[in-house]
Design a protein around this motif. Sequence first.
Motif, PDB file in Angstrom:
ATOM      1  N   UNK A 251       0.775  -1.234   0.000  1.00  0.00           N
ATOM      2  CA  UNK A 251       0.000   0.000   0.000  1.00  0.00           C
ATOM      3  C   UNK A 251       0.800   1.274   0.000  1.00  0.00           C
ATOM      4  N   UNK A 252       2.007   1.257  -0.569  1.00  0.00           N
ATOM      5  CA  UNK A 252       2.837   2.468  -0.533  1.00  0.00           C
ATOM      6  C   UNK A 252       2.291   3.520  -1.484  1.00  0.00           C
ATOM      7  N   UNK A 253       2.466   4.791  -1.073  1.00  0.00           N
ATOM      8  CA  UNK A 253       2.037   5.910  -1.927  1.00  0.00           C
ATOM      9  C   UNK A 253       3.101   6.264  -2.956  1.00  0.00           C
ATOM     10  N   UNK A 254       4.344   6.036  -2.655  1.00  0.00           N
ATOM     11  CA  UNK A 254       5.424   6.277  -3.628  1.00  0.00           C
ATOM     12  C   UNK A 254       6.198   4.973  -3.770  1.00  0.00           C
ATOM     13  N   UNK A 255       7.478   4.974  -3.460  1.00  0.00           N
ATOM     14  CA  UNK A 255       8.252   3.737  -3.453  1.00  0.00           C
ATOM     15  C   UNK A 255       8.310   3.189  -2.034  1.00  0.00           C
ATOM     16  N   UNK A 256       8.234   1.877  -1.898  1.00  0.00           N
ATOM     17  CA  UNK A 256       8.318   1.274  -0.572  1.00  0.00           C
ATOM     18  C   UNK A 256       9.715   1.423   0.014  1.00  0.00           C
ATOM     19  N   UNK A 257      10.743   1.241  -0.807  1.00  0.00           N
ATOM     20  CA  UNK A 257      12.128   1.401  -0.366  1.00  0.00           C
ATOM     21  C   UNK A 257      12.811   2.352  -1.337  1.00  0.00           C
ATOM     22  N   UNK A 258      13.398   3.417  -0.801  1.00  0.00           N
ATOM     23  CA  UNK A 258      14.136   4.380  -1.620  1.00  0.00           C
ATOM     24  C   UNK A 258      15.598   4.345  -1.197  1.00  0.00           C
ATOM     25  N   UNK A 259      16.475   4.076  -2.151  1.00  0.00           N
ATOM     26  CA  UNK A 259      17.923   4.072  -1.912  1.00  0.00           C
ATOM     27  C   UNK A 259      18.505   5.207  -2.740  1.00  0.00           C
ATOM     28  N   UNK A 260      19.090   6.185  -2.058  1.00  0.00           N
ATOM     29  CA  UNK A 260      19.533   7.400  -2.751  1.00  0.00           C
ATOM     30  C   UNK A 260      20.936   7.768  -2.323  1.00  0.00           C
ATOM     31  N   UNK A 261      21.718   8.180  -3.298  1.00  0.00           N
ATOM     32  CA  UNK A 261      23.058   8.677  -3.021  1.00  0.00           C
ATOM     33  C   UNK A 261      24.091   7.575  -2.983  1.00  0.00           C
ATOM     34  N   UNK A 262      25.343   7.922  -3.309  1.00  0.00           N
ATOM     35  CA  UNK A 262      26.418   6.915  -3.276  1.00  0.00           C
ATOM     36  C   UNK A 262      26.756   6.544  -1.838  1.00  0.00           C
ATOM     37  N   UNK A 427      20.684  -4.273   0.908  1.00  0.00           N
ATOM     38  CA  UNK A 427      20.351  -5.650   0.572  1.00  0.00           C
ATOM     39  C   UNK A 427      18.886  -5.888   0.932  1.00  0.00           C
ATOM     40  N   UNK A 428      18.105  -6.382  -0.030  1.00  0.00           N
ATOM     41  CA  UNK A 428      16.735  -6.788   0.257  1.00  0.00           C
ATOM     42  C   UNK A 428      16.590  -8.254  -0.138  1.00  0.00           C
ATOM     43  N   UNK A 429      16.211  -9.086   0.830  1.00  0.00           N
ATOM     44  CA  UNK A 429      16.094 -10.512   0.567  1.00  0.00           C
ATOM     45  C   UNK A 429      14.747 -11.017   1.052  1.00  0.00           C
ATOM     46  N   UNK A 430      14.117 -11.831   0.240  1.00  0.00           N
ATOM     47  CA  UNK A 430      12.903 -12.555   0.579  1.00  0.00           C
ATOM     48  C   UNK A 430      11.796 -11.638   1.063  1.00  0.00           C
ATOM     49  N   UNK A 431      11.731 -10.427   0.538  1.00  0.00           N
ATOM     50  CA  UNK A 431      10.683  -9.472   0.906  1.00  0.00           C
ATOM     51  C   UNK A 431       9.517  -9.584  -0.074  1.00  0.00           C
ATOM     52  N   UNK A 436       0.844  -1.521  -4.180  1.00  0.00           N
ATOM     53  CA  UNK A 436       1.254  -0.148  -3.942  1.00  0.00           C
ATOM     54  C   UNK A 436       1.656   0.514  -5.245  1.00  0.00           C
ATOM     55  N   UNK A 437       2.213   1.717  -5.125  1.00  0.00           N
ATOM     56  CA  UNK A 437       2.633   2.417  -6.329  1.00  0.00           C
ATOM     57  C   UNK A 437       3.969   1.909  -6.827  1.00  0.00           C
ATOM     58  N   UNK A 438       4.936   1.765  -5.917  1.00  0.00           N
ATOM     59  CA  UNK A 438       6.257   1.339  -6.347  1.00  0.00           C
ATOM     60  C   UNK A 438       6.895   0.404  -5.349  1.00  0.00           C
ATOM     61  N   UNK A 439       7.881  -0.350  -5.827  1.00  0.00           N
ATOM     62  CA  UNK A 439       8.616  -1.257  -4.966  1.00  0.00           C
ATOM     63  C   UNK A 439       9.898  -0.636  -4.469  1.00  0.00           C
TER      64      UNK A 439
END
Length: 978
Positions: A251-262, A427-431, A436-439
């Motif tokens: 049920x996310x409104x944007x992305x459920x997980x956001x990874x940003x920046x080096x 790292x995302x495993x077995x999620x 929702x809108x985005x993963x």
Amino acid sequence: MEVGSLPVELWRVILAYLPLPDLGRCCQVCRAWRELILSLDNTRWRQLCLGCSECRHPNWPSQPHQEPASWRDALKQHALSTRTWTQNGPELQSSACLHFFRRRKDRRVWHVGPGCEFETLRGALGVVGPYDRVVVHPGVYEEQAELVLKVPVELVGLGQLGEVALLVCMDQQCPTARLCNLVFMPPWFSTVVYKTSWGHVQLDNCNFEGAQLQIRGPGSCQARFCSFSQGSSAHLLGVVLSLMDSCDFSGSDTASVTVEGPPVSERNWACKHLAALARTFPSCGISGGNSPPRGPLPGSTGGHQPPCSNVKRELVSIEDWQRRNGVDPVCQGTVIDSWSDGDCSEGEEENQDGGGMNTKKTPKLDYKIPCDHHGLSHLLKPQLDGSLPLVSSPDPPSLAPEPLTFQQELDRDPDAQMLAASSLGCFLRRCLFREGKGGVHVSNYGQARLEGNVFRGLNYAVRCIQNSTIVMLRNEVCECRASGIFLRLSAQGLIAENNIHSNGEAGLDIRKGANPIILCNRIHSGLRSGVVVLGNGKGSIRSNQIYNNKEAGVYILFSGNPVVSGNHIFRGQAAGIAINENGRGMITENVIKENQWGGVDIRRGGDPILKNNYICYGYSDGVVVGERGRGLIEGNHVYCNKGCGVWVMSSSLPQLLGNFITHNCMYGLAVFCRKDPENMEGNWPGQEGIVGEAGSGERRGVEGERREGQENLNEEGELFAWENDLDSEDERHSARRSISVALVESNCMSYNGAVGLYVKSSEPLNVFANLVNSNRGTGIAVLQSSQLTRLVTNCILENGRGGVTVEKDCRVELRGNGIYKNGGHGVSFCGNGQILENDVVGNRGYGIQVLGSADIKVMRNRVQPAQGCGVAVLGPVKGVVHDNVLFQGHPSNKKELLLMDAGNENCVLRNNSVLRHSHSCTSAPSWVLENPPPRPLASSPSGLSSQYPSRLGISMTTRISATVESGCHNGSMFCSIL
């Protein structure tokens, strides 16, 4: 006590009462005791694992119905993960180690709740010491200001999950913390419920409802068995390493997980422990709901093969394939145009049955001239193992390459190896990501690794942009409303062994300089294309299975330029690979089969390199080069397609070099120009037996589908300025302006159901050094050619009807060819041009028949008919016939070797030699073709290169000069624009 003193079953009953520490001690007694303890996996170990309040089912949330490989290993993994947060600080010496354990032993437990030591969470956190445990009793706890964690602490909710709810915003300013069995909801003043910028936090069995988790590098996070619902999300900014395992995002409104920046250069203490923990994870495997088709499919894979067995044998005859697919054998002679090479002239009718195929046997004659050692005879000779070569075998090819395994791909690609071993970022495993809108959204040089996750029912699953790097292994991406995986703006990474299916748009969408490595995935059942590469997108797409998509398996357009190699692309409801709108690409060694439209469709500026592919068993044409199509088409096996082997529109400029075009139901190679109004609705002669009503339906909706597809390529309705991303058309083709004539060179066209090479074009065409043999119709038929068609150094052999047929008003140069043993006339010529230095031997009809109002030169040919005339000039023909050598055929043949109508005054006969059998001398030497030997010669004639021209065509400037005219062009019987 010895293990053997009691039955094993009784031991298991006794040991079922032991707690976990005692089971561990029993394992250390001896090997027999260890094996006995390990045998409790489905009983006591399972009970201990499921009874742990901090650990859910090991395969929760994506596959809770599936048991793990070992319950003991799952419990061990949980125990290792639970202790990660306490492993703080540098390597300890012995004295420091004792102090460390004393600190852990002396840590206190504080209780928060009604009637406990503290009524509020803030009060407890104000007095806790390092590594103390705070037990929160059931209830709702709300704080009106931000809480700050200044010392390492463990927060544990008491009771069932959901009984302890925290409406707080926490800021961690300590090296480590652990939160377990809690529900987080946002307070009134912020949506961020937990944040840290330098410490490590471990989250076990927590729920986030409408809240946000925020981790900034060098901070790190380990989340296990957590739920993010009602618009909750996790934001990781510049993290070096974080691990999220077995979490549920919905049920996310944007992305459920956001990874940003080096990843930042500085690391915290937990990174090395998280890296070691990630390496101990078992290999994740996701089994999708849709498995690949089963059965004896040509070139399909049934699983991983050993490295030495990447070739699959399939013994399939053309008749078997026709019966399997419901094709009437009579459709092999079906042609697109109203012209049929069944209209035989006078001399040919005398020597053929009415059905068009030869049923009378040519008498075995001792006088015939041997011609088997011509320049292309090596293509027809049996191989060293005694098998027939492809072009002389009546059966289709029996070999098709298998896709490589993932390990084989890694062994040959160091870049993919490096990405597969990478250990930076999130790292995302077995999620499980759902509804929702985005993963996962990775941007601005971010790095993420996704393994064993399920993405279902989202707008999109993964978006990777702005020079970010992503590694996706063994995930399932399905039922997304848009594309499954987006890569933009120079994104890169490794996408391997995923199951990507049933998405509303493309399975993978690659644009704007993105350059991923895509290996060994199953991409299928999409509502549009499997993979789309456009807007200067790149990528290496290798060893994938791409099947059952409603549009093209791989769609390349707007200057997309990927490498597509070793894939199996099959059972698509449109084209296998479509290259459109100035798309490019290197397309090699793929198996493209059983697609409804063309196996490869090139149109509107498409300019790929198409090499060494197997394009077969399609329900339409093998390769389609439509309007303004270009490209190098070399070394491909095009066979057993219901339509033509290769279909070329005359406004296109392909180079066809060294292809094997065999066993197709219609023409081997067809070149067309103008559209025929009566054929625009798909009502071609004989079509009813092939596609029924499907042909008209596809063509009526072509333009509407094209416009809709163009709009859907714009992401979420945004109109991109493509002209800013694309190379200039003048720059793109400046190096190729010397190529202005389509080239057909060194191809083999054999055993096709109608004409081998069919030309109905208003533009020039060069046909050099091809082998055209054993086709059911005429070898080469030129029906329309207002500009010059050059047929040079070809071998036209044993075709069911004539060798070469040229219709009225065509301009054709026929030079240096060998035309042997065809079922009709060797050459039937009604147009204008030249017939120079050809060998026309053993054909059943006339050797060379010139008729109508042709204007022609017939010079320096060597002709021997089997039974008819050698050279026949019929009607008001203009031109000259001189310096030809005519050999008599059968001695009983009383027809003149050189025949011209008595009333013809415009044709000049001069210096022709007529050689007849001497009945008085039986020992006369047999005739041979020498000085030169039988044509075509092994080396090309003067002025023609014996090697393939370069792709830029620099070596072709001397032989090509005419320009290409645009206009309205004919359409293929089956193929329409994607």
